[in-house]
Motif scaffolding. Structure first.
Motif, PDB file in Angstrom:
ATOM      1  N   GLY A 254       0.807  -1.213   0.000  1.00  0.00           N
ATOM      2  CA  GLY A 254       0.000   0.000   0.000  1.00  0.00           C
ATOM      3  C   GLY A 254       0.834   1.253   0.000  1.00  0.00           C
ATOM      4  O   GLY A 254       2.064   1.224   0.056  1.00  0.00           O
ATOM      5  N   ASP A 255       0.136   2.364  -0.080  1.00  0.00           N
ATOM      6  CA  ASP A 255       0.790   3.664  -0.153  1.00  0.00           C
ATOM      7  C   ASP A 255       1.041   4.218   1.238  1.00  0.00           C
ATOM      8  O   ASP A 255       0.278   3.987   2.173  1.00  0.00           O
ATOM      9  CB  ASP A 255      -0.086   4.647  -0.940  1.00  0.00           C
ATOM     10  CG  ASP A 255      -0.268   4.233  -2.387  1.00  0.00           C
ATOM     11  OD1 ASP A 255       0.675   3.641  -2.960  1.00  0.00           O
ATOM     12  OD2 ASP A 255      -1.341   4.495  -2.957  1.00  0.00           O
TER      13      ASP A 255
ATOM     14  N   PHE B 192      -3.542   0.212   7.275  1.00  0.00           N
ATOM     15  CA  PHE B 192      -3.936  -1.137   6.870  1.00  0.00           C
ATOM     16  C   PHE B 192      -5.267  -1.495   7.491  1.00  0.00           C
ATOM     17  O   PHE B 192      -5.648  -0.954   8.529  1.00  0.00           O
ATOM     18  CB  PHE B 192      -2.854  -2.177   7.222  1.00  0.00           C
ATOM     19  CG  PHE B 192      -2.698  -2.450   8.689  1.00  0.00           C
ATOM     20  CD1 PHE B 192      -3.341  -3.522   9.279  1.00  0.00           C
ATOM     21  CD2 PHE B 192      -1.879  -1.649   9.483  1.00  0.00           C
ATOM     22  CE1 PHE B 192      -3.194  -3.786  10.635  1.00  0.00           C
ATOM     23  CE2 PHE B 192      -1.717  -1.905  10.835  1.00  0.00           C
ATOM     24  CZ  PHE B 192      -2.382  -2.974  11.410  1.00  0.00           C
TER      25      PHE B 192
END
Length: 130
Positions: free
Chosen positions: A101-102, A120
């Protein structure tokens, strides 16, 4: 319904106290819930890091330089690469601890501690089967 927490990566010097780590994380992220606190594996067993994870109610995680080096980050550092063998500790550890993810928070330096975070999903999608 899902709930999210932050996976926080930290870059720190040996012997850093829990007080310094927690203060840096809180200054960078406020009161956001921290579910995972991650760093380079050789720092993850240090008393200050482990105590900081306890105080933040987070799971302590450590990643090898090889694991960290495999993560593309927006702010690589040649100095960090020379020191630990990976171009990032905080950003790469956050990404790994968060399952990809970013970055929610790109690397930020607070009192000598580098902090980065990835959001998350704690629960993930609900699988009701077929």
């Amino acid at each position: 319904m899902s709930r999210s927490d932050l996976a926080v990566g930290v870059g720190l010097r040996p012997g850093t106290t829990a007080e310094v780590i927690v203060a840096a994380v809180r200054e960078a992220l406020g009161d956001r819930a921290v579910g995972r606190l991650a760093t380079l594996d050789r720092r993850a067993g240090e008393p200050g890091f482990l105590e900081a994870a306890l105080r933040l109610h987070a799971v302590a995680m450590g990643f090898s330089a090889l694991e960290l080096a495999a993560v593309a980050v927006p702010n690589p550092s040649s100095r960090v690469s020379e020191a630990v063998g990976a171009t990032s500790v905080a950003e790469a550890a956050a990404v790994l601890a968060g399952g990809g993810g970013d970055l929610t928070l790109p690397k930020t330096v607070v009192s000598g501690i580098v902090v980065a975070a990835v959001e998350f999903d704690l629960l993930g999608p609900l699988d009701l089967g077929s």
